[in-house]
Design a protein around this motif. Sequence first.
Motif, PDB file in Angstrom:
ATOM      1  N   CYS A  36      -7.306   2.510   6.611  1.00 37.63           N
ATOM      2  CA  CYS A  36      -6.045   3.205   5.744  1.00 37.63           C
ATOM      3  C   CYS A  36      -7.314   3.168   4.543  1.00 37.63           C
ATOM      4  CB  CYS A  36      -5.050   2.415   5.199  1.00 37.63           C
ATOM      5  SG  CYS A  36      -4.185   3.096   3.763  1.00 37.63           S
ATOM      6  N   CYS A  56      -6.125  -0.975  -0.113  1.00 38.00           N
ATOM      7  CA  CYS A  56      -6.011  -1.590   1.264  1.00 38.00           C
ATOM      8  C   CYS A  56      -7.242  -2.115   2.304  1.00 38.00           C
ATOM      9  CB  CYS A  56      -5.078  -0.247   1.820  1.00 38.00           C
ATOM     10  SG  CYS A  56      -4.109  -0.767   3.179  1.00 38.00           S
ATOM     11  N   LYS A  95       0.394   4.030   0.297  1.00 39.35           N
ATOM     12  CA  LYS A  95       0.677   5.288   2.003  1.00 39.35           C
ATOM     13  C   LYS A  95       0.723   4.981   3.132  1.00 39.35           C
ATOM     14  CE  LYS A  95      -4.183   7.632   3.989  1.00 39.35           C
ATOM     15  NZ  LYS A  95      -4.932   7.983   3.878  1.00 39.35           N
ATOM     16  N   CYS A  96       0.005   3.730   3.577  1.00 33.71           N
ATOM     17  CA  CYS A  96       0.657   3.184   4.779  1.00 33.71           C
ATOM     18  C   CYS A  96       2.214   1.951   4.987  1.00 33.71           C
ATOM     19  CB  CYS A  96      -0.468   2.197   5.176  1.00 33.71           C
ATOM     20  SG  CYS A  96      -1.260   1.122   5.484  1.00 33.71           S
ATOM     21  N   CYS A 109       1.204  -1.707   0.113  1.00 30.87           N
ATOM     22  CA  CYS A 109      -0.562   0.037  -0.084  1.00 30.87           C
ATOM     23  C   CYS A 109       1.180   1.311   0.061  1.00 30.87           C
ATOM     24  CB  CYS A 109      -1.008  -0.224   1.124  1.00 30.87           C
ATOM     25  SG  CYS A 109      -1.817   1.177   1.608  1.00 30.87           S
TER      26      CYS A 109
HETATM   27 ZN    ZN Z   1      -2.677   1.668   3.533  1.00 35.14          ZN
END
Ligand code: ZN
Length: 317
Positions: A54, A49, A31-32, A29
Amino acid sequence: MKFDAPHFRDEKAARQYVEGLRWPSGRVCPKCGTVGGEYETKREGRYRCGSKGCRKDFTVTTGTVMESSHIRLTVWLVAFYMMASSKKGVSAHQLHRSLDLTYKSAWFLCHRIREAMKAGGMLAPMGGAGSIVEADETYYGRSDLPKREHRLESQRRKPSIRHAHKDQRPKRPVVALVERGGKARVFHVAVASKENVQRIVRENVDPASRLHTDESRLYFGMDAEFAAHETVKHSAGEYVRGDVHSNSAEGFFGVFKKGMRGVYQHCDEKHLHRYLSEFEFRFNSRTALGVNDAERTALAVKGAEGKRLTYRRTHSA
Ligand SMILES: [Zn+2]
């Protein structure tokens, strides 16, 4: 045929190819950073995700230079291949014609691929004990410095401001460091002053290296900072003395200038660093170092991650 591989013709194969390069051990992912916890969504190639809090939707191009592009992935991969495999580069005009893109899209695509080719992260010092690093400078095109400023600079008698005519703008200086038989790092500097050039050498080269330059005053006083500082006297017709020379750096400049003149013709000074990254990338993954065209393309595609280039940034930076 060059473009027979499925990832140049089929969108699904293209996506799988890029996913394989970007996520060799499970999707991540962007983002995280969760690995392998994603769900497939209804749209092929779009994942969600699985991490609580998230739930970001992402694809293989999220967080890369290809993000939010309307250009098909297969077209991107052909462009990556063309730019990675042609020694002198590929012009936006050529991509515009051969890939059926508008000129503007092709131009932007070229710059984004250059961004992907840019070396990133922490770079270890070049050279080391028993290694030779060549430093050399050249000039390409005219600087954007106003003429007045240029006169001020020349009044200060900087040895490095070159100009064919007093009314012309100074040329744009480029400094190259090349490890003998190895890789290069190339820099565009506003002014090739002793301070600028020596700072670049100092910040990039391991002091245990032997430093090879021509007799330019730019490198005066560096003897004590390296295992050796050996020079050849170009002004006296001396280009090689034993293993002392700067031919690798000059070879780099030769390819760079041929490409710039033959393929790109014009480039604004603000973009010069991007073209330098492109030539540096190909030099550092050249065939002589054991990298073939397909591997070089894959390296460029992998470099697309973590870099974004917006239209605004392309024009301002
Ligand atoms: Zn994520």
